[in-house]
Design a protein around this motif. Structure first.
Motif, short mmCIF file in Angstrom:
data_model
loop_
_atom_site.label_atom_id
_atom_site.label_comp_id
_atom_site.label_asym_id
_atom_site.label_seq_id
_atom_site.Cartn_x
_atom_site.Cartn_y
_atom_site.Cartn_z
N VAL C 174 0.84 -1.19 0.00
CA VAL C 174 0.00 0.00 0.00
C VAL C 174 0.87 1.24 0.00
O VAL C 174 0.66 2.17 -0.78
CB VAL C 174 -0.95 -0.01 1.23
N GLU C 178 1.09 4.04 -2.91
CA GLU C 178 0.77 5.44 -2.64
C GLU C 178 1.87 6.36 -3.18
O GLU C 178 1.59 7.38 -3.82
CB GLU C 178 0.58 5.67 -1.13
N LEU C 205 -6.73 4.05 -4.55
CA LEU C 205 -6.47 2.81 -3.82
C LEU C 205 -7.66 2.47 -2.94
O LEU C 205 -8.20 3.34 -2.28
CB LEU C 205 -5.27 2.99 -2.90
#
Lengths: 350, 161, 526, 525
Positions: C174, C178, C205
């Motif tokens: 993640v 990002e 996301l």
């Protein structure tokens, strides 16, 4: 009309494009079992009982989610299909109490009927059962999770049709439960007691409370119109021994199987001991029971007297927005024709 | 386990969370991110905050509750200060992760999914964490312990006590 | 705004020094024009989806660009019509790497043809199969390849919004995503008017929250929309009516990571790798009881033997190789005698397994196949969404039967009961999770029926793994070191120093602690 | 309703004003929510943040008694934005210029001030209604129970005409009738000027037709409305009052006044299923059969004529109303005997054009919405399809005027009344259902938190409420669904009866009392 030709159980049919197989079959009189389908709702395909065999399509397909296609060859009761249904019913009944003897829904239970039809007895896998949960906080109906087969009809009706969203699913998998938020019971939820969930429960999980014990096969039903608000919902009164013991909404009317708390549950006034059963006349300042003959005499002699003494326009009548058209017609006819006045009005501006 | 969500103690977090909810209004599919944020910020999903989400985002409580109980990462009770995750993915399982989990459970005196009375540890059986080549694996918070053996457990846990 | 010139400029500026730095590190070498990882382990591998992994710095977009990153997007946007891109992918015969192997081009074409005001492209990064971490590696080590693949897909089908649905269990992935999205937006490679072509594309996301079933496309969309991840019945094609009722395509991480390479090098090149029906490569997570565990990317059609033995080095610790499990909870166990099966969609299907997303778990002689079946069923029971009857009730019953078999409580007819349940669950379940949940049981019964029978009839576990069916005994090799007695948590072991010890079977809880500590292997499992 | 309930599902926008739909017409409320889910827009205007407001795209929490101002404001914005249906107005309406002139002064800012809402919300609501292809307006007593009720209905009709929403499917002007057969009671001539089918008593050809059929001499003089009847009783003009199935002691405003009148009348007959508060005052009380104990028909709010069927016997000697009335008529010299209600319907059909094609035989298999002029007519789903009833739709512009009673220092709060989900009207039926009494046991007054604070009232406190007409004691329900300065009471309950407080001032045209606005004072008891 845009139609497709297809074969169902060896017979040729021509059916409108876009029709789901389940509907198509039911229209032509072929009964496919289902526990989770309701024409009013988005198909969910969760009970899997309506699966049929389509030649050349590999695995089985649920009739509730499959649209008719040109040239389809469908078998609704082939050996493979029947076997699958038997196995599914076996799974369901294995996780269901066998208390049909005392269950209020016996006789009106789809699981009972289908197990009978498909020859399933007590269930092969009576091992771990779903966790028991019982909600008796609503004054009109109870919920017994041990009888719930998780068809989801109640949750979907509460959401898609009633828009109340009082109940939902809790947890997942084998632990799934129909519940109110935090299991706090219906009385602490947004439930409005419409009972539309109760009306669709195919088993005895959601059960209306009845003042009188009855078996489903002792019941007579009468289609009528609800007597509360102006929506005029159609419904069936369930009666036993000259007493109304329950109400079911009509699905083939403008209310489409919906009712509100009053229409569904507020019928006990009919047999309430306060009901007027005899005419009453005022004697020495108090109302006392009398015969129809005397009551009529008192009224008609007073009518004649008044008409003679004060004329037709000394009568006034309030007719009723609660009574039938025929009652109302008679009322105004009595005033206009018999008493000779147009002093007829009603309280319905309120 | 009985506990209460202290609104006063969490005042700042609540304000920040409300701002987050505000930013999610009128965006598509705001529920999951909101629940994830709440779980993150408060360590669990306080009922009061779920009610706030319901109100602010106009999502029925029954739906929120259904979602919150569906996904295994959401919890209605606070987790311990240190979260011990034992990977039970296939690679770890064939290399004895089950007995590692049992060892941790017996050492902490709680079962998977529970929190110790002093709220220092909680144990979770994790689905594959994707560290299969160094199986069996346990995680304490974000620290990864590779090729763990039963006899390592005491030492690992001691670091966090 | 990014321009063609700017992109070239970054590449020119970054590449030489980067290559130099990498070569200095002695981890990489040139294979033709491509920089690849060095070592025996990588020799037989052909890396397309993983080509940048462990080579570039995933947090630096320039390094991605240095190795032709975003040039495929540039080419698509500036030289091709959306239809051409769809045609190229169709031509390449790229098939979904998430498990089912559906042709990607056909999927895209459905959405491309369908007229709508809004379309979505979703990257399925909900890698849930236990024992698989291919997607995680790509997301963490080469996130831009996925973003670029999505942008190309978006352009092809006419979508301006992408979602990446990633498991919450992958916090590093993640973070990397990002960073990558932020950098791509800063460069104008995501956002409005990319390369000045008027094409807009954004990526958001979305995190999972621990539900394996959300790897199923319709459940994934339910989850993004904010509901319980319960699969939808297939009333419509997702490519016509998917997320929020709009045309949607869902591609897996590895699939998308292949897209830039195909666009850069062409469909023909891609089809020159792998087999005719399954071109290209596949990434596998080779794990379990194997000597060299790790990620392996090989051309489709390579045999299991080459993968497990030539690359993986065979079973660990000199144990006897027993089976390999592919496809996770949806897959099957492939016995040793089928080791020469080529690995592609068709071949694996023929032997009751599936390619799956790429998990490949090696098992040795100590792995009990009934226990493995139970492990997967336990997983399926736990992860069943509960919507449909067969998956909710059926897998539960299968697990109960397997559980009692491993506890020595199996009864005559249990195998047949399992077979019957397997058939019903797989033929009647609503979604792929339920339909494939019985596979581990089906294959283990098919290839290891004798192990089931041993558990049920002889109350013994041939792999000596099921606790209830084994006992620990101390052999004459015992040197009386007392270590076993010390480590025993229930004081079941007695004996004097330097004398043979004895285990009291009535007390023993079969924890195996003694077995693990014995310095002379004097404890045997019977 | 000009349109049908099921048509709501096909609408693009719903404008719900003065209707607590989900509580008072729950099934219609549910259908509205379904429409909303399917993508229709929803505007709700009500003094209380009722459940429907939670679903609304725009919610206008307006002050009681300001409906006309709001409606004019909406029309102002629609015309300002050019959202009116020009060709429809040209072809099908008249008096548009007059309307345009009148609403010109109703700027959003001014209306916002009058109604106590946001100007932007007015603009948003007008935009939704104006831009919708098919938009329906749904209202109930929140519109009509005002001294300006008829004018508000005209305003609604103006708005619908302005956007071409009359005469098309899934649109229209849709009053939701509160009582099950209020439509039928009116259809059947339960009105002082109307014979069945709204045929006027003063028209000679009408009178002739009925005189021929009934064989009697009829009066061509328009009769008295209920308020006029009460007045006539006070003035000794009316001596004999016959009430069938109504309970004005609870349902009518200014209870103390009603009691005085019923006490005063010379002779009163009440026909009912229970000994109601009104029946207790009668000289003769006749036991009637309830709906489940007799055959007949009801006509619902969408003009649908539906069968009522006998399922059980009436208790004791109770009889169907029509039999009682027939018995009395027979004893008074009219020999006509009807064997059953089907035969009465034959007579109704023969005399009432809109019911001309209705027979019990058809009702077994069909569901008919009037007008049904003949046996072959399928009934009418929505009205004014081919032409406006009177040729062209007439705009009837009206100005906003204040309610009859306004607040003062002595009575600083506005009381508004209504029904709740769990009870029906005067509770003669629902008050005898244990479950409903458990859910909604007793009278209460909803009061805003700020108002309550000022008065030192907490949730659950007993409070006294005073109006110019009376006083009562009830329980405070402190809530944020109502705004400062307004309080709400359900009118069902006998204890803490809201109609002790309400104003009997009436709308001069429709004779409907202003039950929705009364000035009151609340004190802690």
């Amino acid at each position: 009309m845009n139609t497709v030709k297809l074969t169902i159980n060896g017979k040729q049919y021509e059916i409108e494009k876009g029709t789901f197989v389940l509907k198509a079959c039911s229209d032509i009189g072929i009964d496919i079992p289902t526990m989770c389908h309701d024409e009013r709702l988005v198909p969910s395909g969760s009970c899997r009982l309506c699966q049929v065999e389509v030649e050349g399509w590999g695995k089985l397909h649920t009739a509730c989610t499959t649209q008719v296609k040109e040239g389809m060859v469908i078998h609704t009761h082939s050996e493979k299909v029947v076997k699958a249904r038997q196995d599914l019913l076996d799974m369901l009944i294995s996780n269901h109490p066998l208390d049909c003897l005392t269950c209020e829904s016996a006789g009106a239970c789809k699981l009972q009927d289908l197990c009978y039809e498909y020859g399933i007895t007590e269930g092969t896998y009576r091992w771990e059962m779903s966790k028991p949960y019982y909600d008796d906080t609503n004054p009109f109906y109870t919920f017994d999770a041990s009888k719930c087969i998780l068809c989801g009809l109640c949750v979907r009706v509460c959401d898609e049709l009633q828009g109340t969203n009082a109940i939902g699913f809790e947890n997942r998998g084998f632990e799934t439960l129909v519940a109110t938020p935090f299991g706090e019971g219906l009385e602490n939820s947004t439930c409005v007691s419409c009972g539309n969930c109760v009306s669709v429960c195919p088993v005895g999980a959601l059960e209306p409370r009845s003042k009188m014990k009855f078996r489903q096969w002792e019941i007579e039903t009468t289609r009528t119109t609800c007597s509360y608000c102006g929506v005029g919902c159609q419904m069936d009164l369930k009666t036993k021994n000259n007493r109304v013991v329950g109400v079911e909404p009509a699905f083939d009317a403008h209310n489409e199987g919906l009712l509100c708390v009053k229409g569904k549950f507020s019928y006990n006034f009919l047999s309430h001991p306060d009901r007027l059963t005899m005419p009453l006349v005022r004697k020495d300042g108090v109302l006392v029971e009398t015969t129809w003959d005397e009551a009529y005499n008192v009224i008609t002699s007073k009518m004649k007297q008044t008409k003679e003494d004060f004329g037709s326009d000394s009568f006034a009548g309030l007719t009723s927005a609660r009574c039938t058209n025929e009652d109302n017609y008679m009322f105004q006819k009595m005033f206009r024709s018999t008493l000779g006045t147009n002093n007829v009005d009603h309280c319905a501006r309120l | 386990m009985e506990f209460k969500f202290d609104k006063e103690e969490n005042k700042e977090q609540i304000v920040a969370f409300m701002e987050f909810l505000d930013s999610k209004k009128n965006t598509p599919g705001p529920l999951m991110p909101s629940l994830q944020r709440a779980q993150d910020v408060f360590g669990f999903l306080p009922k009061e905050m779920l009610e706030t989400i319901s109100k602010e985002l106009s999502i029925p409580m029954a739906e929120i509750y259904g979602v919150a109980t569906f996904y295994s990462q959401f919890s209605f009770v606070p987790t311990g200060k240190n979260k011990v995750s034992v990977c039970l993915g296939t690679a770890c399982y064939v290399k004895g992760a089950q007995s590692i989990l049992e060892e941790i459970e017996s050492q902490l005196g709680i079962e998977s999914g529970e929190t110790t009375v002093d709220e220092v540890f909680s144990i979770a059986a994790a689905r594959c964490v994707g560290d299969c080549s160094i199986a069996p694996v346990i995680l304490v918070n974000e620290d990864v312990y590779a090729k763990v053996k039963k006899e390592d457990i005491t030492e690992i846990l001691a670091k966090y006590n | 705004m990014i321009t063609k010139e700017k992109l070239f400029e970054i590449k020119e500026k970054t590449k030489p020094s980067l290559v130099e730095k990498l070569l200095e590190g002695d981890r990489v070498e040139f294979r033709g024009d491509d920089l690849v990882l060095k070592g025996e382990y990588y020799k037989k591998q052909v890396r397309i989806a993983l080509k940048n992994c462990d080579i570039i710095d995933p947090t630096d977009i320039d390094e991605y660009i240095a190795f032709d990153g975003y040039f495929a997007l540039l080419k698509a946007l500036t030289e091709q019509e959306p239809g051409d891109v769809v045609a190229e992918i169709t031509e390449s015969l790229l098939r979904g790497r998430g498990g089912a192997g559906f042709p990607t081009g056909r999927k895209w074409n459905e959405a491309y043809k369908f007229d709508a005001d809004k379309k979505y492209i979703i990257c399925n990064a909900d890698e849930g199969d236990p024992g698989a971490f291919m997607d995680r590696s790509i997301l963490e080590k080469d996130p831009h390849s996925v973003l670029e693949g999505m942008a190309i897909g978006g352009y092809a089908i006419g979508s301006d919004q992408g979602y990446i649905y990633v498991r919450a269990e992958y916090p590093m992935a993640v973070k990397r995503l990002e960073i990558a999205i932020k950098q791509a937006k800063e460069y104008g490679l995501l956002g409005n008017n990319i390369f000045g072509t008027g094409f807009n594309f954004d990526i958001e996301l979305r995190l999972g929250s621990g539900a394996f079933v959300c790897g199923e496309g319709t459940a994934l969309m339910e989850s993004i929309e904010g509901r319980r991840g319960m699969p939808r019945p297939k009333l419509y094609r997702t490519a016509h009516k998917g997320l929020w009722g709009k045309p949607t395509i869902i591609n897996n991480v590895e699939t998308l990571a292949n897209v830039p390479a195909i666009m850069n090098k062409g469909a023909k090149w891609f089809r020159s790798i792998g087999t005719e029906e399954s071109p290209g490569t596949k990434v596998f997570a080779l794990v379990g009881k194997v000597e060299n565990a790790g990620l392996v990317e090989v051309p489709m059609g390579m045999t299991l033997r080459e993968i497990v033995f030539d690359i993986g080095g065979g079973a660990q610790d000199g144990k006897e190789y027993k089976a390999v499990q592919t496809g996770g909870p949806s897959g099957g166990c492939i016995p040793a005698d089928l080791i020469d099966t080529p690995v592609d969609f068709e071949s694996l299907g023929k032997i009751w397994s599936i390619m799956g997303s790429g998990g490949m778990v090696v098992m040795d002689e100590n792995t009990c196949m009934v226990d493995i079946a139970k492990f997967f069923l336990d997983f399926s029971v736990d992860e069943s969404c509960g919507k449909c009857v067969p998956c909710r009730e059926g897998t539960k019953r299968m697990h109960e039967i397997l559980d009692r078999i491993t506890k020595g409580e199996g009864v005559e007819g249990d195998i047949e009961r399992l077979e019957n349940l397997s058939k019903t669950v797989s033929s009647t379940s609503l979604c792929g999770l339920g339909q494939t949940a019985p596979n581990p049981v089906i294959t283990t019964i098919k290839y290891y029926r004798h192990e089931y029978e041993a558990h049920i009839k002889d109350k013994s576990c041939p792999a000596k793994s099921c606790k209830a069916l084994i006992k620990y005994e101390i052999t004459d090799d015992c040197i009386g070191c007392t270590r076993c007695a010390k480590v025993c948590p229930v004081v079941a072991i007695t004996g004097k120093v330097k004398e043979k010890h004895l285990i009291d079977q009535a007390i023993c809880i079969k924890c195996g602690a003694c077995y693990d500590v014995c310095p002379v292997d004097a404890i045997s499992i019977i | 309703m000009t349109n049908s309930i099921q048509e709501i599902k096909g609408t693009d926008a719903m404008f719900i004003i003065g209707s607590n739909t989900s509580e008072n017409h729950p099934v219609i409320g549910a259908i509205m929510k379904q429409a909303k889910k399917a993508g229709a827009k929803m505007i709700v205007a009500d003094p209380r943040r009722i459940e429907m407001a939670e679903y609304a795209d725009v919610f206008l929490q307006l002050k009681p008694g300001t409906n006309i101002a709001l409606l004019n404001g909406l029309m102002h914005v629609i015309i300002e934005k050019g959202l009116q249906a020009d060709s429809y107005i040209d072809e099908k309406t008249e008096n548009y210029e007059e309307l345009k002139r009148l609403v010109k002064d109703y700027t959003p800012e001014r209306v916002a001030e009058i109604c106590g809402v946001d100007a932007q919300d007015i603009i948003d609501a007008a935009t939704i209604y104006g831009e919708a292809g098919k938009a329906g307006i749904y209202y109930t007593m929140g519109i009509t129970q005002h001294t300006t009720g008829t004018h508000a209905v005209m305003s609604i009709s103006n708005l619908a005409l302005l956007c071409g929403n009359v005469g098309i499917e899934s649109a229209g002007v849709n009053p939701l009738r509160g009582q099950n057969n209020v439509q039928g009671a009116c259809d059947m001539g339960g009105l002082p000027a109307d014979l069945p089918g709204y045929q006027k008593v003063f028209k000679p050809e009408v009178l002739d037709k009925f005189q021929d059929s009934w064989g009697s001499k009829l009066s061509n003089k328009v009769g008295l409305t209920i308020t006029e009847m009460f007045k006539a009783i006070e003035e000794d003009q009316v001596k004999f009052l016959y009430i069938m199935g109504e309970n004005p002691m609870v349902s009518d405003p200014d209870t103390n006044h009603v009691r005085k009148i019923l006490d005063h009348v010379d002779f009163m007959v009440v026909q009912d299923i229970f000994l109601t508060e009104t029946a207790e005052m009668a000289d003769v009380v006749l036991p009637a059969a309830a709906f489940a104990e007799k055959d007949g028909t009801f006509t619902n709010t969408e003009r649908r004529i539906q069968r009522v069927r006998k399922a059980v016997e009436a208790p004791g000697e109770a009889k169907a109303d029509w039999i009682i009335l027939m018995d009395i008529m027979n004893r008074m010299g009219d020999e006509t005997r009807y064997l059953n209600p089907a035969i009465i319907m034959e007579e109704i059909a023969s005399l009432t054009p809109s019911y001309g094609g209705v027979t019990y035989k058809r009702l077994e298999t069909e569901s008919l919405q009037w007008p049904v002029p003949d046996q072959n007519h399928p009934g009418t789903k929505f009205l004014h399809k081919t032409a406006m009833a009177r040729g062209r739709g007439l705009f009837m512009p009206v100005e906003h005027v204040e309610s009859a009673e306004i607040t003062s220092d002595e009575y600083p709060l506005i009381l508004t009344t209504g029904r709740i989900l769990y009870h029906y009207h005067t509770m003669t039926m629902t008050g005898r259902e244990d479950g409903l009494n458990k859910l909604a046991p007793s009278s209460y007054v909803e009061i805003n938190e700020a108002s309550a604070n000022k008065l030192g009232i907490e949730n659950g406190d007993r409070v006294k409420i005073y109006s110019r007409r009376g006083e009562l004691e009830t329980t405070a329900l402190v809530t944020d669904i109502i705004e400062e300065g307004v309080v709400f009471m359900p009118f069902h309950y006998t204890e803490g009866k809201a109609n002790i407080l309400t104003n009997s001032a009436i709308d001069e045209i429709a004779k409907i009392p202003e039950l929705k606005v009364a000035a009151v004072r609340v004190e802690k008891a």
